[in-house]
Scaffold this motif. Structure first.
Motif, short mmCIF file in Angstrom:
data_model
loop_
_atom_site.label_atom_id
_atom_site.label_comp_id
_atom_site.label_asym_id
_atom_site.label_seq_id
_atom_site.Cartn_x
_atom_site.Cartn_y
_atom_site.Cartn_z
N LEU A 38 0.80 -0.97 0.09
CA LEU A 38 0.02 -0.04 0.17
C LEU A 38 0.86 1.18 0.05
O LEU A 38 0.62 2.23 -0.49
CB LEU A 38 -0.96 -0.06 1.31
N VAL A 39 2.04 1.20 0.94
CA VAL A 39 2.73 2.45 0.67
C VAL A 39 3.39 2.69 -0.46
O VAL A 39 3.71 3.88 -0.81
CB VAL A 39 3.64 2.56 2.32
N ARG A 40 3.93 1.65 -1.00
CA ARG A 40 4.54 1.65 -2.23
C ARG A 40 3.77 2.29 -3.33
O ARG A 40 4.11 3.20 -4.20
CB ARG A 40 4.84 0.43 -2.83
N ALA A 41 2.25 1.82 -3.26
CA ALA A 41 1.36 2.40 -4.23
C ALA A 41 1.17 4.08 -3.95
O ALA A 41 1.27 4.91 -4.94
CB ALA A 41 0.10 1.59 -4.31
N ALA A 42 1.14 4.34 -2.83
CA ALA A 42 0.95 5.67 -2.55
C ALA A 42 2.16 6.66 -2.78
O ALA A 42 2.02 7.62 -3.36
CB ALA A 42 0.62 5.76 -0.83
N SER A 43 3.26 6.03 -2.81
CA SER A 43 4.61 6.90 -2.99
C SER A 43 4.82 6.97 -4.61
O SER A 43 5.01 7.96 -5.06
CB SER A 43 5.70 5.96 -2.66
N ILE A 44 4.31 5.81 -5.32
CA ILE A 44 4.46 5.95 -6.68
C ILE A 44 3.39 7.11 -7.27
O ILE A 44 3.70 7.81 -8.13
CB ILE A 44 4.37 4.60 -7.37
N THR A 45 2.13 7.03 -6.54
CA THR A 45 1.09 7.90 -7.14
C THR A 45 1.15 9.27 -6.48
O THR A 45 0.39 10.00 -6.85
CB THR A 45 -0.22 7.30 -7.16
#
Length: 289
Positions: A38-45
């Motif tokens: 989840l935090v990876r997705a948030a960081s990417i976007t």
């Protein structure tokens, strides 16, 4: 929002609780099976974790809240757990009392630079309802309930509860024995969830309490507030990050203000329950390791 790792049927899943409703985020996006995903997705976007979740819950399956609570595991699997010490006055006083070298703790409490030390690896860390450990070669052992900061590449993304299990007899014998007093099998527990930074708000305005039961009877009760911290979470994180190759996902424990008196030591099968406002309750039984 509160984020949980659900381990039902041996298949790890990421769940979120918003008020009285819980959702299986993995059902909405199969690639999301952990908090790190989840935090990876948030960081990417370039969004917050709550913003990503808001987009997903409309397509996610609901979960019964009672089922969610019964199936949870450690909410995160940090590469490293670190800890801060002597961040509350009562902790400073307790460590002075146990040590033959009390001045060093007083100096740290009054210093700008906090005590930051390595605490645990993933295989030494347990989750909710698992057993925390006390060392067989220790005579005086206590739990240390703490607000724990969850960090992604050194930045705060949420908060959880940590139990910094400690041998006061080993550390008290000589402060240089601190790693042995702190780092051993089952020396740390975290959980039950990660509450997002937005969900916690001010981390220095949270009520915390701990109870310990033995043979069905309460043998210890204590409470405090994170408002009593001598250092801010921001300062502790800053010192943790300085000149340090931090991992992608880490947890930083922020110190304890609930310290059983000198006559108390944990025993096999004791039950430790830590409650922290806006996060929940972390429960663990005790075993000798």
């Amino acid at each position: 929002m509160k984020y949980y790792r659900v381990a039902a049927d041996g298949s790890p899943r990421l769940a979120v609780r918003t008020a009285d409703t819980a959702y299986d985020l993995t059902s909405a996006k199969a690639e999301l099976t952990s908090f790190l995903d989840l935090v990876r997705a948030a960081s990417i976007t370039d969004r917050t974790i709550d913003e990503v979740t808001d987009q997903l819950v409309g397509n996610a399956d609901e979960i019964d809240v009672d089922t969610l609570e019964s199936d949870i595991a450690a909410p995160v699997a940090p590469s490293e757990v670190w800890a801060a010490g002597v961040t509350y006055q009562i902790s400073e006083e307790a460590r002075e009392a146990e040590s033959a070298m009390p001045d060093m703790y007083r100096e740290v409490y009054n210093s700008e630079r906090p005590e930051i030390f390595f605490k645990a690896t993933p295989n030494r860390t347990v989750g909710p309802n698992d057993r925390v450990g006390i060392r067989e070669d220790s005579e005086w052992d206590v739990p240390e309930p703490e607000l724990a900061v969850v960090l992604y590449r050194g930045d705060v993304v949420g908060y959880t509860i940590g139990n910094d299990m400690s041998s006061r007899s080993i550390e008290g014998e000589n402060p240089l024995y601190l790693p042995q007093a702190k780092i051993y099998d089952r020396c740390c527990s975290i959980g039950p969830c990660v509450t997002s930074a937005a969900g916690v708000g001010d981390p220095h305005d949270l009520e915390m309490s701990m109870t310990i039961e033995r043979d069905g009877e309460q043998v210890f009760e204590g409470s405090t507030t994170t408002a009593n911290m001598a250092q801010t979470c921001e300062d502790l994180v800053s010192y943790y990050n300085r000149h340090n190759a931090v991992p992608e996902l880490a947890v930083l424990l922020t110190g304890t203000a609930i310290v059983p008196d000198e006559s108390f030591t944990l025993q096999e099968d004791d039950h430790v329950s830590i409650d922290l406002e806006k996060i929940g309750t972390l429960e663990n039984d005790v075993t000798v390791v």
